[in-house]
Write an enzyme that holds these catalytic residues in place. Structure first.
Site, PDB file in Angstrom:
ATOM      1  N   GLU A 120       0.810  -1.205   0.000  1.00 52.12           N
ATOM      2  CA  GLU A 120       0.000   0.000   0.000  1.00 52.12           C
ATOM      3  C   GLU A 120       0.842   1.251   0.000  1.00 52.12           C
ATOM      4  OE1 GLU A 120      -4.179  -0.655   2.228  1.00 52.12           O
ATOM      5  OE2 GLU A 120      -2.639   0.508   3.179  1.00 52.12           O
ATOM      6  N   CYS A 132       2.831   8.099   2.409  1.00 51.03           N
ATOM      7  CA  CYS A 132       3.243   7.004   3.289  1.00 51.03           C
ATOM      8  C   CYS A 132       3.644   5.824   2.396  1.00 51.03           C
ATOM      9  CB  CYS A 132       2.068   6.658   4.205  1.00 51.03           C
ATOM     10  SG  CYS A 132       2.436   5.340   5.352  1.00 51.03           S
ATOM     11  N   CYS A 152       6.018  -8.170   6.912  1.00 48.55           N
ATOM     12  CA  CYS A 152       7.078  -7.773   7.843  1.00 48.55           C
ATOM     13  C   CYS A 152       7.365  -8.949   8.760  1.00 48.55           C
ATOM     14  CB  CYS A 152       6.637  -6.563   8.667  1.00 48.55           C
ATOM     15  SG  CYS A 152       7.918  -5.985   9.820  1.00 48.55           S
ATOM     16  N   CYS A 166       4.906  -7.311  15.319  1.00 45.99           N
ATOM     17  CA  CYS A 166       4.362  -6.527  16.437  1.00 45.99           C
ATOM     18  C   CYS A 166       2.902  -6.953  16.633  1.00 45.99           C
ATOM     19  CB  CYS A 166       4.459  -5.033  16.140  1.00 45.99           C
ATOM     20  SG  CYS A 166       6.183  -4.511  15.912  1.00 45.99           S
ATOM     21  N   CYS A 185      -0.177  -5.051  14.782  1.00 47.82           N
ATOM     22  CA  CYS A 185       0.024  -4.554  13.419  1.00 47.82           C
ATOM     23  C   CYS A 185      -0.421  -5.597  12.399  1.00 47.82           C
ATOM     24  CB  CYS A 185       1.496  -4.197  13.218  1.00 47.82           C
ATOM     25  SG  CYS A 185       1.899  -3.777  11.518  1.00 47.82           S
ATOM     26  N   CYS A 212      -3.037   4.019   9.352  1.00 43.57           N
ATOM     27  CA  CYS A 212      -1.870   3.270   9.823  1.00 43.57           C
ATOM     28  C   CYS A 212      -2.231   1.881  10.309  1.00 43.57           C
ATOM     29  CB  CYS A 212      -1.368   3.940  11.086  1.00 43.57           C
ATOM     30  SG  CYS A 212       0.054   4.849  10.950  1.00 43.57           S
TER      31      CYS A 212
HETATM   32  N1  SAH Z   1       8.005  -0.897  10.644  1.00 40.87           N
HETATM   33  C1  SAH Z   1       8.091   0.475  10.921  1.00 40.87           C
HETATM   34  C2  SAH Z   1       7.293   1.359   9.971  1.00 40.87           C
HETATM   35  C3  SAH Z   1       5.938   0.879   9.558  1.00 40.87           C
HETATM   36  S1  SAH Z   1       4.695   0.883  10.773  1.00 40.87           S
HETATM   37  C4  SAH Z   1       7.718   0.761  12.355  1.00 40.87           C
HETATM   38  O1  SAH Z   1       7.189  -0.117  13.022  1.00 40.87           O
HETATM   39  O2  SAH Z   1       7.997   1.874  12.810  1.00 40.87           O
HETATM   40  C5  SAH Z   1       4.324   2.630  10.937  1.00 40.87           C
HETATM   41  C6  SAH Z   1       3.691   3.006  12.286  1.00 40.87           C
HETATM   42  O3  SAH Z   1       2.330   2.525  12.359  1.00 40.87           O
HETATM   43  C7  SAH Z   1       4.418   2.392  13.464  1.00 40.87           C
HETATM   44  O4  SAH Z   1       4.607   3.330  14.495  1.00 40.87           O
HETATM   45  C8  SAH Z   1       3.464   1.301  13.871  1.00 40.87           C
HETATM   46  O5  SAH Z   1       3.683   0.909  15.170  1.00 40.87           O
HETATM   47  C9  SAH Z   1       2.131   1.920  13.630  1.00 40.87           C
HETATM   48  N2  SAH Z   1       1.024   0.960  13.579  1.00 40.87           N
HETATM   49  C10 SAH Z   1       1.062  -0.307  13.146  1.00 40.87           C
HETATM   50  N3  SAH Z   1      -0.158  -0.882  13.259  1.00 40.87           N
HETATM   51  C11 SAH Z   1      -0.983   0.059  13.768  1.00 40.87           C
HETATM   52  C12 SAH Z   1      -2.375   0.092  14.081  1.00 40.87           C
HETATM   53  N4  SAH Z   1      -3.150  -0.958  13.882  1.00 40.87           N
HETATM   54  N5  SAH Z   1      -2.883   1.235  14.577  1.00 40.87           N
HETATM   55  C13 SAH Z   1      -2.099   2.329  14.747  1.00 40.87           C
HETATM   56  N6  SAH Z   1      -0.777   2.362  14.457  1.00 40.87           N
HETATM   57  C14 SAH Z   1      -0.230   1.246  13.969  1.00 40.87           C
HETATM   58 FE1  SF4 Z   2       6.669  -4.538  11.147  1.00 39.53          FE
HETATM   59 FE2  SF4 Z   2       4.257  -3.624  11.759  1.00 39.53          FE
HETATM   60 FE3  SF4 Z   2       6.093  -3.953  13.673  1.00 39.53          FE
HETATM   61 FE4  SF4 Z   2       6.377  -1.958  11.880  1.00 39.53          FE
HETATM   62  S1  SF4 Z   2       4.723  -2.151  13.394  1.00 39.53           S
HETATM   63  S2  SF4 Z   2       7.956  -3.407  12.592  1.00 39.53           S
HETATM   64  S3  SF4 Z   2       5.493  -2.949  10.050  1.00 39.53           S
HETATM   65  S4  SF4 Z   2       5.165  -5.583  12.440  1.00 39.53           S
END
Ligand code: SAH
Ligand code: SF4
Length: 384
Positions: free
Chosen positions: A102, A115, A122, A126, A129, A352
């Site tokens: 995306e 973005c 990934c 996390c 996510c 996000c």
């Molecule tokens: N991998 C990198 C960049 C991509 S994620 C990172 O983790 O920083 C970009 C941002 O979106 C990160 O701060 C992540 O924690 C946040 N994010 C991921 N899933 C989310 C969700 N469901 N709601 C809000 N923020 C989220």
């Molecule tokens: Fe990967 Fe999502 Fe964690 Fe960013 S927030 S490092 S995209 S798993």
């Protein structure tokens, strides 16, 4: 002996779209051409949006033909485009080999932030996510990363119409962990900042990482992009659960590395953006805000609170407006600059973390956290 002769159709042409200035110059010197050809071709690709060598009118016919046999300018394909009622535009981008990523453009007054994704899926998993839940498929090439900027501009016909700068800021906050695709991300960010390509100021190109510390230390040697770190918890116990890479590189190591990164920049006014996704009952309590203020009290940063964006079966919930305000107030009272990210593109799933694909595990994590702490659910669900 294997034959080295291939028909012209089966020769793999090199894609010039993702080449940094240094790579493009080396490419032309290797061809026996002058260095300034790199400048001409980069301007055609990134300023004019031209992919066809025949249209590059300041190159001689012989060179155009040579390029057509050896090289190509191939942006990634757009699978679909979605426009939100708030002006946000999202593209699903087809990546060679079958994956989808995306790209989202978020206009805001006279700025527009793109973005950009760096990987299909990934590996860091996390817990909150949706990209992490898909697992890792592959790294994007530099062409596939910068191609997202190219196609966003192309989508508004802005190359040809000179409509001004459609993309004023780029955040590496789409799918994937950019520091795990280091070389391609650095090449693409170089192009974002290079005047021969998009010429965006280094303060307006931001890399977001969940904390791959050795790679962040390497980044300080090769990049001047702005830095955001995804913290999401005020202590290691909770962060280990939300951001598993914390078990390898705990908070103290991440903050020390981020500080080294901004100390290495020529621009002394830099700060780190600390991202903190707020999840109801998990990390949104006033006591946790106080703990966060204590943790960051000597750290040069601004804090960006991101109310959790739900996706099916995430197991987490977005906090109420009241809970977000309470958390924000504690940090503001402690003297921090704190922004709350407004949710944009909700109607097209462009917020996000709401990325391609659906997740199947049902963990009810927000609920489990509340049960563990014995917090009264009714208190947490008061609307603003
Ligand atoms: N991998 C990198 C960049 C991509 S994620 C990172 O983790 O920083 C970009 C941002 O979106 C990160 O701060 C992540 O924690 C946040 N994010 C991921 N899933 C989310 C969700 N469901 N709601 C809000 N923020 C989220
Ligand atoms: Fe990967 Fe999502 Fe964690 Fe960013 S927030 S490092 S995209 S798993």
């Amino acid at each position: 002996m294997a034959t080295l002769i291939a028909s012209s159709d089966s020769v793999q042409r090199v894609n010039l779209l993702g080449m940094s200035r240094a790579q493009m110059e080396a490419f032309f010197l290797d061809l026996g051409e002058k260095r300034f050809r790199a400048e001409q071709v980069m301007k055609w690709i990134h300023h004019q949006g031209v992919c066809d060598f025949e249209q590059m009118s300041n190159l001689g016919k012989g060179l155009r033909q040579k390029l057509a046999t050896l090289a190509e300018v191939r942006p990634p394909e757009v699978e679909s485009q979605h426009d939100s009622s708030d002006g946000t535009r999202k593209w699903l981008v087809r990546i060679g080999g079958g994956g989808l990523v995306e790209t989202v453009l978020i206009p805001d007054g006279n700025r527009a932030t793109l973005c950009v994704s760096s990987q299909v899926g990934c590996s860091l998993d996390c817990s909150f996510c949706s990209t992490g839940k898909q697992g890792f498929q592959r790294d994007l090439s530099a062409a596939e990363i910068i191609g997202q900027v190219w196609l966003a501009i192309d989508s508004y016909d802005a190359f040809q119409s000179g409509k001004g700068r459609v993309v004023t800021n780029v955040v590496m906050m789409g799918m994937g962990e950019p520091l795990l695709n280091f070389d391609n991300v650095v090449s693409a960010m170089d192009l974002m900042m290079d005047d021969l390509a998009y010429g965006i100021s280094k303060r307006r190109v931001t890399l977001s990482t969940s904390g791959v510390v050795p790679a962040l230390d390497r980044l300080s040697e090769v990049s001047e992009a702005s830095l955001a770190i995804s913290l999401h918890a005020p202590n290691d116990t909770l962060r280990n659960e939300l951001v598993p890479i914390n078990r390898r590189y705990p908070i103290a190591e991440l903050l020390a590395s981020a500080r080294r990164y901004i100390d290495a920049q020529s621009d002394t006014k830099r700060v780190v953006t600390v991202e903190y996704t707020l999840m109801a009952g998990v990390n949104d309590q006033p006591a946790q805000a106080r703990e966060l203020a204590e943790l960051l009290k000597d750290f040069p940063c601004k804090i960006n609170l991101i109310p959790f964006n739900p996706f099916p079966n995430s197991g987490y919930e977005r906090p109420s407006g009241n809970a977000v305000s309470r958390f924000w107030q504690v940090l503001v009272d402690a003297g921090f600059i704190v922004t709350v990210r407004t949710t944009r593109g909700d109607d097209i799933d462009a917020a996000c973390g709401q990325l391609v694909g659906e997740v199947v595990d049902r963990t009810r994590r927000s609920a489990r956290h509340r049960e563990r702490r014995g917090v009264d659910q009714a208190v947490l669900e008061v609307s603003p």
